[in-house]
Design a protein around this motif. Structure first.
Motif, PDB file in Angstrom:
ATOM      1  N   UNK A 107       0.838  -1.204   0.000  1.00 17.06           N
ATOM      2  CA  UNK A 107       0.000   0.000   0.000  1.00 17.06           C
ATOM      3  C   UNK A 107       0.873   1.255   0.000  1.00 17.06           C
ATOM      4  N   UNK A 108       1.904   1.254   0.833  1.00 16.09           N
ATOM      5  CA  UNK A 108       2.817   2.403   0.905  1.00 16.09           C
ATOM      6  C   UNK A 108       3.474   2.658  -0.452  1.00 16.09           C
ATOM      7  N   UNK A 109       3.913   1.584  -1.102  1.00 15.19           N
ATOM      8  CA  UNK A 109       4.575   1.722  -2.396  1.00 15.19           C
ATOM      9  C   UNK A 109       3.611   2.230  -3.467  1.00 15.19           C
ATOM     10  N   UNK A 110       2.411   1.694  -3.489  1.00 10.50           N
ATOM     11  CA  UNK A 110       1.421   2.104  -4.496  1.00 10.50           C
ATOM     12  C   UNK A 110       1.071   3.580  -4.350  1.00 10.50           C
ATOM     13  N   UNK A 111       0.909   4.035  -3.105  1.00 13.98           N
ATOM     14  CA  UNK A 111       0.562   5.442  -2.884  1.00 13.98           C
ATOM     15  C   UNK A 111       1.735   6.347  -3.251  1.00 13.98           C
ATOM     16  N   UNK A 112       2.953   5.938  -2.918  1.00  9.47           N
ATOM     17  CA  UNK A 112       4.124   6.732  -3.315  1.00  9.47           C
ATOM     18  C   UNK A 112       4.183   6.882  -4.832  1.00  9.47           C
ATOM     19  N   UNK A 113       3.872   5.810  -5.530  1.00  8.52           N
ATOM     20  CA  UNK A 113       3.901   5.864  -6.992  1.00  8.52           C
ATOM     21  C   UNK A 113       2.789   6.756  -7.523  1.00  8.52           C
ATOM     22  N   UNK A 114       1.608   6.657  -6.942  1.00  8.74           N
ATOM     23  CA  UNK A 114       0.479   7.475  -7.382  1.00  8.74           C
ATOM     24  C   UNK A 114       0.761   8.957  -7.172  1.00  8.74           C
ATOM     25  N   UNK A 115       1.424   9.289  -6.073  1.00  4.50           N
ATOM     26  CA  UNK A 115       1.732  10.688  -5.759  1.00  4.50           C
ATOM     27  C   UNK A 115       3.055  11.142  -6.364  1.00  4.50           C
ATOM     28  N   UNK A 116       3.746  10.203  -7.039  1.00  2.00           N
ATOM     29  CA  UNK A 116       5.050  10.493  -7.639  1.00  2.00           C
ATOM     30  C   UNK A 116       6.033  11.015  -6.586  1.00  2.00           C
TER      31      UNK A 116
END
Length: 244
Positions: A107-116
């Motif tokens: 989840x942390x990784x996916x959100x970091x990617x979404x927020x760039x």
């Protein structure tokens, strides 16, 4: 809850067909949540309890098993026995299990990617470069199956870990690569760590004299990113709504 379950089995007579109870607890059995512990942690280590110690329900559960198995009645005589497993951080993929480290990191990784945003390790620099061990959920499942059927392991507790050692300095870049993210070269620069002190008497203090340790430092939890506060950010909530 465990006592109520076993009492119900005895009351209804269902325990007469019960052979063995497998209970899974974990590394908190050794007091890892209280501060530094003796390493390696072994099943014969003394329990961390007594005056000045917080209660540990793992101990209560294990005592319940021992107590109730000794008075149990089985079909054809005798009663049921038990095995307790002590896995470390369990890694596996289970739908809806948000207490799983794999899920949380995903989840942390996916959100970091979404927020760039850069993929910054939320823990401390010291922990990042130290060693850790994990328990693969599939390995633990196979062990529990073996423990349920092996006669010679009854009424014992077992550590169950993968057997190798890992370090986040190796795992974090691999995780970043898996999600197409970048680990900043200066991820530990210019950001204060939040420090949460643990209890004054860490578990290892019980054995410091026998090990020849004059001084034992109080444990503490250090983090560069408070993930509870991070998850409460408006932009993180909106990103989760978009990707969930």
């Amino acid at each position: 809850m465990l006592r109520n379950l076993l009492t119900a089995l005895a009351f209804t007579g269902a325990e007469r067909t019960l052979k063995r109870v497998i209970l899974t607890t974990g590394a908190k059995h050794y007091g890892v949540h209280l501060g530094p512990v003796k390493c390696p942690m072994e099943e014969t280590d003394p329990w961390i309890e007594g005056a000045g110690r917080p209660p540990n329900f793992y101990y209560r559960q294990q005592r319940i098993l021992k107590e109730m198995s000794e008075t149990s009645v089985g079909k054809g005589g005798g009663g049921w026995d038990w095995v307790v497993t002590y896995p470390n951080d369990v890694l596996g993929i289970v739908s809806g299990n948000f207490m799983n480290l794999v899920t949380a990191l995903g989840v942390y990784a996916v959100i970091c990617k979404e927020l760039q945003e850069p993929f910054v390790f939320p823990g401390s620099r010291e922990f990042y470069t130290r060693f850790d061990s994990f328990t693969d959920s599939r390995l633990h499942a196979r062990f529990c199956r073996w423990a349920a059927l092996e006669p010679d392991c009854k009424n014992q507790a077992f550590n169950v870990v993968d057997g190798d050692v890992q370090s986040w300095q190796t795992l974090w870049p691999k995780l970043a690569n898996r999600f197409g993210l970048t680990v900043p070269a200066d991820q530990f620069k210019g950001q204060d760590e939040k420090v949460v002190p643990l209890i004054e008497r860490p578990p290892i203090i019980e054995q410091k004299e026998s090990m020849g340790l004059e001084e034992v430092k109080r444990g503490e939890v250090r983090m560069r990113i408070d993930l509870s506060a991070w998850a409460d950010r408006d932009e993180v909530k909106k990103a989760w709504e978009r990707v969930a």
